[in-house]
Scaffold this active site. Sequence first.
Site, PDB file in Angstrom:
ATOM      1  CG  ASP A 444      -1.901   1.095   1.308  1.00  0.00           C
ATOM      2  OD1 ASP A 444      -1.662   2.128   0.655  1.00  0.00           O
ATOM      3  OD2 ASP A 444      -2.914   0.938   2.016  1.00  0.00           O
ATOM      4  CG  HIS A 445       3.228   4.032  -3.151  1.00  0.00           C
ATOM      5  ND1 HIS A 445       4.168   4.485  -2.254  1.00  0.00           N
ATOM      6  CD2 HIS A 445       3.782   4.205  -4.368  1.00  0.00           C
ATOM      7  CE1 HIS A 445       5.228   4.922  -2.904  1.00  0.00           C
ATOM      8  NE2 HIS A 445       5.027   4.768  -4.193  1.00  0.00           N
TER       9      HIS A 445
END
Length: 472
Positions: A444-445
């Site tokens: 999850d950036h």
Amino acid sequence: MAAPMEARVPDIGGYDDVPVIEVLVKPGDIVAKDQGLVTLESDKATMEVPAPFAGTVKEVKVKLGDALSEGSLVALIEPAGDAVAAAPRAEPEAPKKEKPASETGAQVQPVDVPAQPDRLTEESIIEVEGGAPVPAMAPIAEPGDPASRPPLRFEADAVLPGKVPYASPAVRLFARELGVDLAQVAGTQRGGRIGKEDVQKYVKAALSGGVAGAASATTAAGGGLNLIPWPKVDFAKFGEIESKPLSRIQKISGANLARNWAMIPHVTQHDDADITDLEALRVALNEENAKAIAAGKAGKVTMLAFLIKASVAALKKYPNFNASLDGDNLVLKKYCNIGFAADTPNGLVVPVLRDADKKGVVEIAKEMGELAALARDGKLKPEQMQGGCFTISSLGGIGGTAFTPIINAPEVAILGVSKSETKPVWSGEKFKPRLILPLSLSYDHRVIDGAAAARFTTYLAQLLGDLRRAML
Ligand code: CAO
């Protein structure tokens, strides 16, 4: 026909020059008493200016971006019915900071409806910095005051023939955040008012493709997914078909995967691990235990069990991977439960192996085997699929070189594992045959940046190359 009368900004709790962020009516609209005319939004609160009486909007005196204060003229409204007798005549635009209606008599008190509050009602103020509620704002009814009379029942459909959405400011803000055009939403509350649940229902239907035109509805405010409707094709026109219902698991996991894919900014980091020595150890352990395994007294040690052990060590070294987003906070978990994707006849399930950090590889392999068997038989209990911190999806037993696993929200990363292959690796002097395992880490950036993901996978690959590093 009655002369138009003024609707002004009531006491808004001391705020001045509050910008108009939404003009909710236009000339010709029929409004009910207390219906929002415009929405104001300061840096601390969002509030609606209500119509002081029911009637027809003749003129809107403000536009988006105008700064209003108490007493600012918002609109001229031609009152309907009984409101005529009590409503004030339209005057030229009043200066800002007029006296409140209660003191000037400028606001209307229609005879057969509850008193028009001279300040915004509690419901009208929806968001306040720090979450502190604004004090109750409706005036207290005096004996003999019209406020003490029974309220009129307001039927939006009768008064507002589909023109202006009828919803509280809280619901308007909620809809705006989701990019939903309230004009598209059917209100199911008293009098046709739109509630939060109505907006949620609309969004759900839109996401499942059940709302025609929802794409444009959800993009109105610049948000939303901007999806065009799902293609509707008569497949039978092109050849023979058979329709097969999705299993319960497919429906549930499908909805979760769609949400996670749409809501989490995924990036996948690929790497290779040299598992030549680890595979040799795994084979040796299974040979040593062959009799016990055959008698069902011990579990076969699998590569996945080693992957779980190595992942635990990497999660300990990089705690942001063992975390979940909760609003503006990152919740860091001190426990280490690892989920693994299991392919079952009914679809994909993710059993969770608890406290993997407190277990050895042999114990992990045994428990994983039991959980996988329960998954295949459809006998997993809900608690055996809950509490995961990180998930591993291994397609190594099937094939492939790399893939993009979808993060299992609210986790922030997932490890995909593909089929290991013997490849020539340059030793510095010559090529040597090494068993190479492809790793694909989706993260999850919002939580993890690319450099951290590269460090995590590099470390994981090093551990798998030499698990003694886990002891360091
Ligand atoms: N490379 C090469 N061979 C591999 C391997 C890898 N990365 N991983 C496993 N294998 C081999 C095993 O050694 C085993 O060989 P032997 O029978 O000769 O020992 C064979 O493949 C079968 O392994 P397995 O897949 O049954 O066992 P596992 O422990 O690796 O995995 C489980 C267990 C439950 C994860 C697996 O059965 C499964 O369901 N995998 C699918 C997961 C999935 O669907 N992921 C996608 C999710 S998104 O749709």
